[in-house]
Design a protein around this motif. Structure first.
Motif, PDB file in Angstrom:
ATOM      1  N   SER A 170       0.857  -1.184   0.000  1.00  0.00           N
ATOM      2  CA  SER A 170       0.000   0.000   0.000  1.00  0.00           C
ATOM      3  C   SER A 170       0.893   1.234   0.000  1.00  0.00           C
ATOM      4  CB  SER A 170      -0.896   0.005   1.235  1.00  0.00           C
ATOM      5  OG  SER A 170      -1.583   1.238   1.327  1.00  0.00           O
ATOM      6  N   GLU A 171       0.605   2.169  -0.895  1.00  0.00           N
ATOM      7  CA  GLU A 171       1.403   3.393  -0.955  1.00  0.00           C
ATOM      8  C   GLU A 171       0.902   4.462   0.012  1.00  0.00           C
ATOM      9  OE1 GLU A 171       1.639   4.701  -4.990  1.00  0.00           O
ATOM     10  OE2 GLU A 171       2.509   2.818  -5.664  1.00  0.00           O
ATOM     11  N   VAL A 172      -0.309   4.279   0.552  1.00  0.00           N
ATOM     12  CA  VAL A 172      -0.909   5.292   1.426  1.00  0.00           C
ATOM     13  C   VAL A 172      -1.486   4.649   2.688  1.00  0.00           C
ATOM     14  CG1 VAL A 172      -1.515   6.832  -0.476  1.00  0.00           C
ATOM     15  CG2 VAL A 172      -3.164   5.143   0.307  1.00  0.00           C
ATOM     16  N   ALA A 196       0.936   3.247   5.230  1.00  0.00           N
ATOM     17  CA  ALA A 196       1.769   3.399   4.044  1.00  0.00           C
ATOM     18  C   ALA A 196       2.928   2.421   4.133  1.00  0.00           C
ATOM     19  CB  ALA A 196       2.285   4.834   3.949  1.00  0.00           C
ATOM     20  N   ASP A 197       3.280   1.806   3.024  1.00  0.00           N
ATOM     21  CA  ASP A 197       4.379   0.833   2.918  1.00  0.00           C
ATOM     22  C   ASP A 197       4.072  -0.509   3.573  1.00  0.00           C
ATOM     23  OD1 ASP A 197       5.946   2.680   1.471  1.00  0.00           O
ATOM     24  OD2 ASP A 197       6.646   3.586   3.330  1.00  0.00           O
ATOM     25  N   VAL A 211      -4.823   0.083  -5.364  1.00  0.00           N
ATOM     26  CA  VAL A 211      -3.548  -0.598  -5.130  1.00  0.00           C
ATOM     27  C   VAL A 211      -3.353  -1.527  -6.321  1.00  0.00           C
ATOM     28  CG1 VAL A 211      -2.269  -2.172  -3.631  1.00  0.00           C
ATOM     29  CG2 VAL A 211      -3.782  -0.453  -2.621  1.00  0.00           C
TER      30      VAL A 211
END
Length: 73
Positions: free
Chosen positions: A8-10, A64-65, A43
Motif C-alpha cells: 500500500s502506498e498510502v 503506508a508501505d 492498489v
C-alpha cells in the motif's frame, strides 16, 4: 517460485477487495481500493502471477508501505 509483495502506498482503510486468492493477475491490475482522506485510491499489482495471500480484510486500517497481498510467479 517468486513471491512478490503488494504494498500500500498510502495510509487509510480497505474499502474494497477486487481480487481473491487463486486469481491470476496482471502487472498493473487494480487489486484493492483504499479510502484515504475521503478519496478512493487503487492498489495495483506490481507483477503478473497468482494472488496467493491477502493480509488485510475490508474495513481494516492499513499503513503506508504495508504489505497487503502476496503474488507468486
Amino acid at each position: 517460485m517468486t513471491r512478490t509483495p503488494v504494498i500500500s502506498e498510502v495510509s487509510g482503510t480497505v474499502w474494497e477487495l477486487l481480487a481473491a486468492p487463486g486469481d491470476v493477475v496482471e502487472e498493473g491490475q487494480e487489486l484493492m481500493l483504499i479510502e484515504s482522506m475521503k478519496m478512493e485510491l487503487g492498489v495495483m499489482s506490481p507483477a503478473s502471477g497468482t494472488l496467493v495471500e491477502i493480509l488485510v480484510a475490508k474495513d481494516d486500517p492499513v499503513a503506508a508501505d504495508q504489505t497487503v497481498m502476496v503474488i507468486a510467479s
